[in-house]
Design an enzyme around this catalytic site. Structure first.
Site, PDB file in Angstrom:
ATOM      1  N   ASP A  62      17.996 101.291  65.126  1.00 46.36           N
ATOM      2  CA  ASP A  62      16.551 101.421  65.822  1.00 46.36           C
ATOM      3  C   ASP A  62      16.074 100.012  65.354  1.00 46.36           C
ATOM      4  O   ASP A  62      15.099  99.544  66.322  1.00 46.36           O
ATOM      5  CB  ASP A  62      15.928 102.289  64.874  1.00 46.36           C
TER       6      ASP A  62
ATOM      7  N   LYS B 136      17.613 110.925  59.276  1.00 46.84           N
ATOM      8  CA  LYS B 136      18.160 109.969  58.987  1.00 46.84           C
ATOM      9  C   LYS B 136      18.266 109.510  57.589  1.00 46.84           C
ATOM     10  O   LYS B 136      19.120 108.645  57.490  1.00 46.84           O
ATOM     11  CB  LYS B 136      17.315 108.682  59.976  1.00 46.84           C
TER      12      LYS B 136
HETATM   13  P1  NDP Z   1       7.618 110.086  60.706  1.00 43.65           P
HETATM   14  O1  NDP Z   1       7.298 111.684  60.646  1.00 43.65           O
HETATM   15  O2  NDP Z   1       8.445 109.403  59.752  1.00 43.65           O
HETATM   16  O3  NDP Z   1       6.145 109.355  60.418  1.00 43.65           O
HETATM   17  C1  NDP Z   1       5.266 109.585  61.168  1.00 43.65           C
HETATM   18  C2  NDP Z   1       3.998 108.632  61.089  1.00 43.65           C
HETATM   19  O4  NDP Z   1       2.947 109.029  61.942  1.00 43.65           O
HETATM   20  C3  NDP Z   1       3.192 108.786  59.758  1.00 43.65           C
HETATM   21  O5  NDP Z   1       2.863 107.310  59.307  1.00 43.65           O
HETATM   22  C4  NDP Z   1       1.924 109.633  60.111  1.00 43.65           C
HETATM   23  O6  NDP Z   1       1.042 109.404  59.252  1.00 43.65           O
HETATM   24  C5  NDP Z   1       1.542 109.109  61.448  1.00 43.65           C
HETATM   25  N1  NDP Z   1       0.990 110.296  62.110  1.00 43.65           N
HETATM   26  C6  NDP Z   1       1.416 111.377  62.626  1.00 43.65           C
HETATM   27  N2  NDP Z   1       0.484 111.912  63.467  1.00 43.65           N
HETATM   28  C7  NDP Z   1      -0.553 111.056  63.280  1.00 43.65           C
HETATM   29  C8  NDP Z   1      -1.813 111.143  63.948  1.00 43.65           C
HETATM   30  N3  NDP Z   1      -2.120 112.324  64.848  1.00 43.65           N
HETATM   31  N4  NDP Z   1      -2.910 110.243  63.795  1.00 43.65           N
HETATM   32  C9  NDP Z   1      -2.488 109.211  62.923  1.00 43.65           C
HETATM   33  N5  NDP Z   1      -1.493 109.032  62.494  1.00 43.65           N
HETATM   34  C10 NDP Z   1      -0.255 110.166  62.483  1.00 43.65           C
HETATM   35  O7  NDP Z   1       7.972 109.537  62.117  1.00 43.65           O
HETATM   36  P2  NDP Z   1       9.197 108.499  62.593  1.00 43.65           P
HETATM   37  O8  NDP Z   1       8.749 107.127  62.040  1.00 43.65           O
HETATM   38  O9  NDP Z   1      10.505 109.093  62.409  1.00 43.65           O
HETATM   39  O10 NDP Z   1       8.648 108.230  64.236  1.00 43.65           O
HETATM   40  C11 NDP Z   1       7.568 107.836  64.825  1.00 43.65           C
HETATM   41  C12 NDP Z   1       7.735 107.845  66.286  1.00 43.65           C
HETATM   42  O11 NDP Z   1       8.747 106.832  66.302  1.00 43.65           O
HETATM   43  C13 NDP Z   1       7.890 109.119  66.937  1.00 43.65           C
HETATM   44  O12 NDP Z   1       6.811 109.214  67.919  1.00 43.65           O
HETATM   45  C14 NDP Z   1       9.134 108.852  67.379  1.00 43.65           C
HETATM   46  O13 NDP Z   1       9.474 109.625  68.842  1.00 43.65           O
HETATM   47  C15 NDP Z   1       9.165 107.438  67.700  1.00 43.65           C
HETATM   48  N6  NDP Z   1      10.637 106.718  67.889  1.00 43.65           N
HETATM   49  C16 NDP Z   1      11.117 106.152  68.827  1.00 43.65           C
HETATM   50  C17 NDP Z   1      12.297 105.582  68.841  1.00 43.65           C
HETATM   51  C18 NDP Z   1      12.548 104.750  70.224  1.00 43.65           C
HETATM   52  O14 NDP Z   1      13.784 104.682  70.394  1.00 43.65           O
HETATM   53  N7  NDP Z   1      11.860 104.548  71.179  1.00 43.65           N
HETATM   54  C19 NDP Z   1      13.271 105.776  67.941  1.00 43.65           C
HETATM   55  C20 NDP Z   1      12.738 106.487  66.679  1.00 43.65           C
HETATM   56  C21 NDP Z   1      11.469 106.917  66.749  1.00 43.65           C
HETATM   57  P3  NDP Z   1       0.714 110.236  57.740  1.00 43.65           P
HETATM   58  O15 NDP Z   1       1.383 109.247  56.690  1.00 43.65           O
HETATM   59  O16 NDP Z   1      -0.774 109.972  57.524  1.00 43.65           O
HETATM   60  O17 NDP Z   1       1.430 111.651  57.874  1.00 43.65           O
END
Ligand code: NDP
Length: 264
Positions: free
Chosen positions: A99, A63
């Protein structure tokens, strides 16, 4: 026939081809939507032209590259630095972010909600936090690690890590914006924090769709109304389709056909 695609990696799981093709068929629009696994996001612009497509959606992890690939950006996409919808017009690529408005619409049913706690600070949290604040919500960001919080702090959001979180305020909505629970059984934050914030909340929302996450399962033990990410996915798709079809159809006309993808 106009061609459209979704770029991402992985992309095989995406519901978008089904959603858009159902709308093309239902609305008798001469379009076809496919999927394209793109490994190198810097190739997005050249692939877009090589494939001779009219429009595309962009999913994880491209993105931000999609943002860079565009010639013109709408005001909101410009503000948040992430693009998930691109249209080609007269040889130029126009970028949008659907989104965030999709999420905003998905939570509209919680009419009294004002204070929102985001668990997670990734790309999705970034665009949705901005649109929620613009719409009058108070958004607080709680993240596992401090690194990603810097940007939010600069933008004036209240931010916490698990270590320094102070549960002094009541949050109406608790939203899992992380990928915790997507492919594992983990909670987005320590259970001790959920035990404090969920009982005081009106509802719990997850952006993950297609499964009941540990977060939503836990919220149900507190007897809270729960909502997964399906409506967000549907609404971002409807708004993207409005762009694809040059605003020829109303939101509800598109939704009527697109939502069938969730029952198949
Ligand atoms: P990113 O990879 O950009 O960010 C991931 C985030 O999740 C970070 O804040 C990370 O923390 C945190 N994280 C990951 N694993 C864990 C864990 N086990 N425990 C705690 N924190 C965790 O992801 P996106 O923002 O791109 O996507 C996030 C979610 O949104 C995904 O599940 C995706 O499928 C969903 N999504 C849904 C959409 C929809 O239309 N319904 C559209 C777009 C996304 P840290 O900074 O510490 O690594």
């Amino acid at each position: 026939m106009q061609l459209f695609t979704i770029f991402g990696n992985p992309v095989s799981h995406s519901k978008s081809p089904l959603m858009h093709n159902l709308s093309f068929k239902g609305l008798e629009y001469d379009g076809c939507y496919t999927r394209y696994r793109l490994e190198d996001g810097t190739q997005l612009r050249s692939k877009f032209f090589d494939l001779d497509i009219i429009g595309a959606n962009i999913t994880v992890p491209h993105k931000e590259e999609a943002f860079k690939a565009c010639d013109e950006l709408d005001e909101f996409a410009q503000k948040v630095g992430a693009v998930n919808t691109i249209i080609k017009k007269e040889g130029k690529l126009y970028g949008y972010n659907t989104d965030a408005p999709g999420f905003l619409k998905a939570i509209a049913e919680f009419k009294e909600a004002k204070e929102v706690l985001f668990l997670g600070a990734g790309g999705t949290a970034q665009s949705t936090s901005v649109i929620l604040r613009d719409a009058g919500y108070e958004v607080t960001i709680l993240n596992r690690s401090a690194g990603r919080l810097e940007r939010y702090e600069k933008e004036g959001f209240k931010t916490y890590t698990f270590e320094n979180f102070k549960a002094t305020e009541n949050y109406d909505l608790i939203v899992n914006m992380t990928s915790a629970g997507l492919e594992d059984e983990s909670l987005p934050c320590p259970i001790e924090i959920l035990d404090i914030v969920i009982p005081k909340a009106t509802a719990c929302v997850d952006v993950i769709y297609g499964k009941e996450t540990p977060f939503l399962k836990f919220a149900k033990t507190h007897k809270k109304p729960c909502k997964d990410g399906s409506d967000m996915l549907l609404y971002q798709g409807v708004i993207a389709f409005e762009h694809f079809s040059n605003q020829q159809f109303s939101f509800n006309e598109i939704k009527e056909h697109m939502q069938k993808a969730f029952t198949l």
